[in-house]
Scaffold this active site. Structure first.
Site, short mmCIF file in Angstrom:
data_model
loop_
_atom_site.label_atom_id
_atom_site.label_comp_id
_atom_site.label_asym_id
_atom_site.label_seq_id
_atom_site.Cartn_x
_atom_site.Cartn_y
_atom_site.Cartn_z
N ASP A 110 -24.42 -16.80 -16.39
CA ASP A 110 -24.35 -16.87 -14.93
C ASP A 110 -23.00 -16.31 -14.50
OD1 ASP A 110 -25.23 -17.45 -12.40
OD2 ASP A 110 -24.64 -19.54 -12.45
N THR A 152 -34.56 -18.19 -6.09
CA THR A 152 -33.35 -18.97 -6.27
C THR A 152 -33.20 -20.02 -5.18
OG1 THR A 152 -30.96 -18.75 -6.69
CG2 THR A 152 -31.90 -17.35 -4.97
N PHE A 163 -31.45 -25.61 -8.83
CA PHE A 163 -29.99 -25.74 -8.84
C PHE A 163 -29.57 -27.17 -9.17
CE2 PHE A 163 -27.86 -21.95 -6.58
CZ PHE A 163 -28.72 -21.06 -7.19
N LYS A 172 -33.76 -11.23 -6.98
CA LYS A 172 -33.55 -12.61 -6.54
C LYS A 172 -33.77 -12.74 -5.04
CE LYS A 172 -30.30 -15.25 -8.29
NZ LYS A 172 -28.97 -15.77 -8.71
N GLU A 202 -29.61 -9.88 -6.34
CA GLU A 202 -30.07 -10.65 -5.18
C GLU A 202 -30.19 -9.83 -3.91
OE1 GLU A 202 -29.38 -15.14 -3.45
OE2 GLU A 202 -28.56 -14.47 -5.35
#
Length: 322
Positions: free
Chosen positions: A17, A156, A178, A132, A96
């Site tokens: 990440d 996400t 998350f 994303k 993203e």
């Protein structure tokens, strides 16, 4: 005895990440994920200065307004960073779509297609990219269409079960619940509770989602994300994928112990229920105060960092380059 990271790789696909190339080279993850915050951090680190300058130079003289040139430079930069990351991972990179498009299905689709076309123009096939999108209703609907076109997606900012279920029903390739941000909310709401990692609300939610997907034979990959401590990661050993920051990869790579598979599931299988309607999705998500607040906060946060990245590019464009 081997390290926890070595054992974790036997149970889950490890994803980095980060956009930090040094960390990616060191920990050798299968995939890497990025977001506007990580891209901004990487751009500010100095590690990508040459790439930033090359990108700005490439759009100098861009036909249209300065705002359009900034948008073009931003798209090209995130793709260029993704291409560089892909030189160091054997799998995929997640890129993203702008958070400001989270409630615009068609604009999200258009942006996703453009990002994929930029990757392909750089010689990267769509099989190595995950687009994303924030898991709003509009983002999920956009992903449904993109998946049908062969553009696989990473949905996400997953905080509610309704989001996860709707993503699976839309045929989304991967979701990112998350874990740490869920813990943040519950710690603020219940400061008197000392949450043990294995019993944290975010950990329990990922386990619930994973069981539900397997029970109903959904193919959607579950990737735990946003970890606050290594205990959360260990409690999810056996989850399909885990995207982990360099700091926690360091902890896992320097700690020895015995790691057990924790993602137990029932062997019972069941026919999936009828897909959620838009009204059902919005109501069920709205009923979860944590999820409602954290999704909105997450979108705002990513958009704030996107604007900072665009300000950096705008300044360079205005002064004619580096």
């Amino acid at each position: 005895m081997s390290t926890l990271l070595t054992q974790l790789r036997e149970l889950s696909t490890v994803v980095a990440d980060t956009g930090d190339l040094d960390a990616i080279r060191r920990f050798a993850p299968r995939d890497a994920t990025t977001n506007p915050s990580l891209i901004l951090k990487a751009a500010q680190s100095g590690q990508y200065d040459a790439l930033v300058d090359e990108t700005v130079a490439a759009v100098q003289g861009h036909e249209g307004t300065l705002d359009e040139a900034v948008d073009e430079a931003s798209d090209r930069l995130v793709v260029a960073m993704g291409c560089l990351i892909l030189r160091h991972v054997p799998g995929r990179v997640s890129t993203e779509v702008n958070a400001r498009l989270s409630f615009d299905k068609q604009a999200s689709i258009t942006k996703a297609r453009k990002l994929v076309s930029l990757y392909q123009a750089s010689g990267v096939s769509r099989e190595r990219i995950l687009i994303k999108l924030a898991a709003t209703w509009e983002g999920i609907c956009a992903a449904r269409i993109l998946e049908r076109e062969g553009i696989q997606c990473n949905l996400t900012l997953i905080f509610s079960f309704a989001q996860a279920r709707a993503c699976a029903e839309a045929g989304v390739f991967l979701i990112s619940p998350f874990v740490g941000r869920i813990l943040d909310w519950y710690r603020r709401a219940n400061p008197e509770i000392d949450y043990v990692p294995a019993q944290e609300p975010g950990v329990l939610q990922v386990q619930e989602i994973h069981r539900y997907f397997r029970r109903h034979n959904y193919s959607t990959v579950v990737m735990g994300a946003s970890f606050r401590n290594s205990g959360e990661i260990l409690a999810l050993a056996g989850c399909d994928r885990l995207t982990i920051s360099p700091a926690l990869l360091e902890v896992l790579s320097t700690t020895e112990g015995v790691l057990a598979h924790t993602m137990f599931e029932s062997l019972e299988r069941a026919k999936p229920p009828e897909p959620l309607s838009e009204n059902e999705f919005r109501w069920q998500h709205n009923e979860d105060a944590m999820a409602t607040e954290k999704l909105a906060e997450g979108i705002r946060g990513f958009e704030a960092d996107q604007r900072k990245l665009e300000a950096l590019l705008r300044e360079k464009l205005e002064r004619g380059g580096s």
